[in-house]
Design a protein around this motif. Sequence first.
Motif, short mmCIF file in Angstrom:
data_model
loop_
_atom_site.label_atom_id
_atom_site.label_comp_id
_atom_site.label_asym_id
_atom_site.label_seq_id
_atom_site.Cartn_x
_atom_site.Cartn_y
_atom_site.Cartn_z
N SER A 1 -6.98 37.41 22.19
CA SER A 1 -7.48 37.48 23.56
C SER A 1 -8.68 38.42 23.61
N ASN A 2 -9.52 38.20 24.60
CA ASN A 2 -10.66 39.05 24.90
C ASN A 2 -10.54 39.41 26.36
N GLU A 3 -10.02 40.62 26.67
CA GLU A 3 -9.63 40.92 28.05
C GLU A 3 -9.94 42.35 28.48
N PRO A 4 -11.21 42.68 28.63
CA PRO A 4 -11.53 43.98 29.21
C PRO A 4 -11.08 44.05 30.66
N GLY A 5 -10.92 45.25 31.16
CA GLY A 5 -10.49 45.41 32.55
C GLY A 5 -10.93 46.74 33.12
N TYR A 6 -10.59 46.93 34.37
CA TYR A 6 -10.83 48.20 35.05
C TYR A 6 -9.78 48.34 36.15
N TYR A 7 -9.20 49.54 36.27
CA TYR A 7 -8.07 49.72 37.19
C TYR A 7 -8.24 51.03 37.94
N ARG A 8 -8.23 50.94 39.26
CA ARG A 8 -8.33 52.13 40.10
C ARG A 8 -7.01 52.26 40.86
N GLU A 9 -6.19 53.21 40.40
CA GLU A 9 -4.84 53.34 40.95
C GLU A 9 -4.88 53.53 42.47
N GLY A 10 -4.03 52.77 43.15
CA GLY A 10 -3.95 52.83 44.60
C GLY A 10 -5.00 52.02 45.32
N ALA A 11 -5.85 51.32 44.56
CA ALA A 11 -6.94 50.58 45.20
C ALA A 11 -7.03 49.13 44.73
N PHE A 12 -7.41 48.92 43.46
CA PHE A 12 -7.59 47.55 42.97
C PHE A 12 -7.57 47.54 41.45
N GLY A 13 -7.45 46.35 40.92
CA GLY A 13 -7.55 46.14 39.48
C GLY A 13 -8.45 44.97 39.18
N ILE A 14 -9.00 44.95 37.95
CA ILE A 14 -9.90 43.88 37.50
C ILE A 14 -9.56 43.59 36.04
N ARG A 15 -9.44 42.31 35.70
CA ARG A 15 -9.32 41.91 34.31
C ARG A 15 -9.84 40.48 34.18
N ILE A 16 -10.57 40.22 33.10
CA ILE A 16 -11.04 38.87 32.78
C ILE A 16 -10.61 38.59 31.34
N GLU A 17 -9.98 37.45 31.12
CA GLU A 17 -9.44 37.17 29.79
C GLU A 17 -9.66 35.71 29.39
N ASN A 18 -10.26 35.54 28.23
CA ASN A 18 -10.32 34.26 27.52
C ASN A 18 -9.64 34.42 26.17
N LEU A 19 -9.13 33.34 25.61
CA LEU A 19 -8.66 33.34 24.24
C LEU A 19 -9.75 32.79 23.33
N LEU A 20 -9.85 33.39 22.15
CA LEU A 20 -10.89 33.05 21.19
C LEU A 20 -10.24 32.85 19.82
N VAL A 21 -10.87 32.04 18.97
CA VAL A 21 -10.40 31.87 17.61
C VAL A 21 -11.52 32.25 16.66
N VAL A 22 -11.18 32.98 15.60
CA VAL A 22 -12.18 33.42 14.62
C VAL A 22 -12.64 32.22 13.80
N GLN A 23 -13.95 32.13 13.60
CA GLN A 23 -14.54 31.04 12.82
C GLN A 23 -15.72 31.59 12.01
N PRO A 24 -16.13 30.89 10.95
CA PRO A 24 -17.36 31.30 10.25
C PRO A 24 -18.55 31.21 11.20
N ALA A 25 -19.43 32.17 11.13
CA ALA A 25 -20.60 32.17 12.00
C ALA A 25 -21.62 31.15 11.53
N ALA A 26 -22.34 30.58 12.47
CA ALA A 26 -23.42 29.66 12.12
C ALA A 26 -24.48 30.39 11.31
N GLU A 27 -25.08 29.67 10.38
CA GLU A 27 -26.08 30.28 9.51
C GLU A 27 -27.36 30.57 10.29
N LEU A 28 -27.99 31.68 9.94
CA LEU A 28 -29.26 32.07 10.53
C LEU A 28 -30.30 32.19 9.43
N ALA A 29 -31.53 31.82 9.74
CA ALA A 29 -32.59 31.91 8.74
C ALA A 29 -32.85 33.35 8.31
N SER A 30 -32.57 34.29 9.20
CA SER A 30 -32.84 35.70 8.91
C SER A 30 -31.70 36.40 8.18
#
Length: 596
Positions: A501-530
């Motif tokens: 998962s990739n799920e950063p967040g932010y939480y302010r006690e007594g007020a609100f919370g924030i989190r966004i989460e996607n699932l990701l799978v590790v793969q070989p990176a595309a080749e770059l000329a550089s």
Amino acid sequence: MYQTFDVTARPEQGPPRLQALRVEMTAQHLDGFLVPRADAHQGEYVAPRDERLSWLTGFTGSAGFCAVLQDKAGVFIDGRYRTQVKRQVADAFTPVPWPEVSLAQWLKEQMPEGGRLGFDPWLHAAGQMQTLLKDLWGSGIELVQVDNLVDRIWQDQPDAPLQRVSVHALDHAGESAADKCARLAKTLRKAGQAAAVITLPDSIMWLLNIRGADIPRNPVAQGFAILHDDGRVDLFMDQAKLVGLADHLGSSVTQQAPAGFQTAVAALTGTVAVDETTIPQALADVLGDRLLNAGDPCSLPKARKNTAEIAGSAAAHLRDAGAVVELLAWLQAHAPGSLTEIDVVVKLEDLRRRDQMLRDISFETIAGTGENGAVMHYRVTEDSNSWLQDGDLLVLDSGGQYLDGTTDITRTLPIGAPGEDQRAAFTRVLQGMIAMSRLRWPKGLAGRDIEAVGRVPLWQAGQDFNHGLGHGVGAFLSVHEGPQRLSRASHVPLETGMILSNEPGYYREGAFGIRIENLLVVQPAAELASADPERQMLSWQTLTYVPIDRRLIVAEMLSFDERHWLNSYHQEVAAKIGPLVSAQARAWLEDATAAI
């Protein structure tokens, strides 16, 4: 409903139970007793019978423990539960910030010199007890193995689960159980190990291509196994669970009663591989110097998903996204108004249940609005259920257990008009999530090496969050799967096929919370000329396709690259999910994925 909203523990129940436990401690001549959230299998999730920590203290988090002394009771919790524990335990219990304060440090300050600390050797891992013994050296505190004292006073303790086990189809598993056993046995022989002791239920499920229902929200069956270096497996599981599975398990798997497991382990000869983080102290004691801390042999192979498992997970995520999009369209049409958190949970489960491959939700849905959103693992109950009110945020973290994959997704949603402070914090969280999604990194790095990438935008504003950036996820298995993690504590190199998962967040006690989460799978990176030709790079493939709410984004804060990533992501969401949803949801989706 898979999920219920009953209040499972109340703070006022804790003090009399604590007093009863202390009576038992006195009878055993103990000055203290440890109550972990664990069972004999040492997995993260436990059956109702093993919810001893929750029963005693009222704390229902998925990690923690209680050290009960005659005059104090410390509930040790990590950063995820600092807010939750305040709501759930009585004043007779003292929350202790852990691991900032270690158990040994606290005991040396609170226990009398020469005190006797009792523990159940089946509920504590050998590595954990070795560390505690080392840290207590010179304190005079004695560790004493005893039968579980909580079980003596828990009069209505549930029975052990006996749910039937089913076959996990080869089409979904991608490799036969026989081939897995042979592959791992070859590794044992190569390392000079005669056998491996396996206690984790999800490892046994993966190895034998079976699934169970002993643990709520997790398709696992409780049991133990010994894998021998010739590929044979001794499976210690109640026969009632294995009815009709003889042909699937085959002649190389011998079923035995769980009561014989310790005796069978004691009879092993040669070097025996174990994972000291999961093997109970009771088993380490009988193995003695035959024990080799070589890790669970299933752990890494299970984490490296094969082609069939990745394809199944991708398909499950698309169907799951269709249900979530239907929910988001419905929510925007009806909130704010007369909706509560429970209404949202019920509606989302109803939408997921329309998929015939769904077998359960993957965890209790987190639907926290307003200040409830700041409780990271919030579980709505009939007592806590709150109305969705204008100006609040709703953190919606949920997932499903499908025959072809396990899902886990979080979206934060504005109810009515969001405030500027909320939008700025949300945008920083989004920037961290995008940064990790776009990352390329050299092969061989672990989660601890790259986790900070998802925190930098928050750090720049003097903000942070008290949980890891991501956890591993199974393939129709546990939604929290090791050993892969995006965490400062994770030293396991990330490898192709691992789902996190990739799920950063932010939480302010007594007020609100924030989190966004996607699932990701590790793969070989595309080749770059550089790129250096000799340097292997890895990257992410996204599995989750659900819009990120643009009403909460401060577009001016996004760089060109961040804006491009978001617009491209939303184009993919519209293309992949649009054909799967109703006309009404499709119209909402077109607007939700418009470019910014």
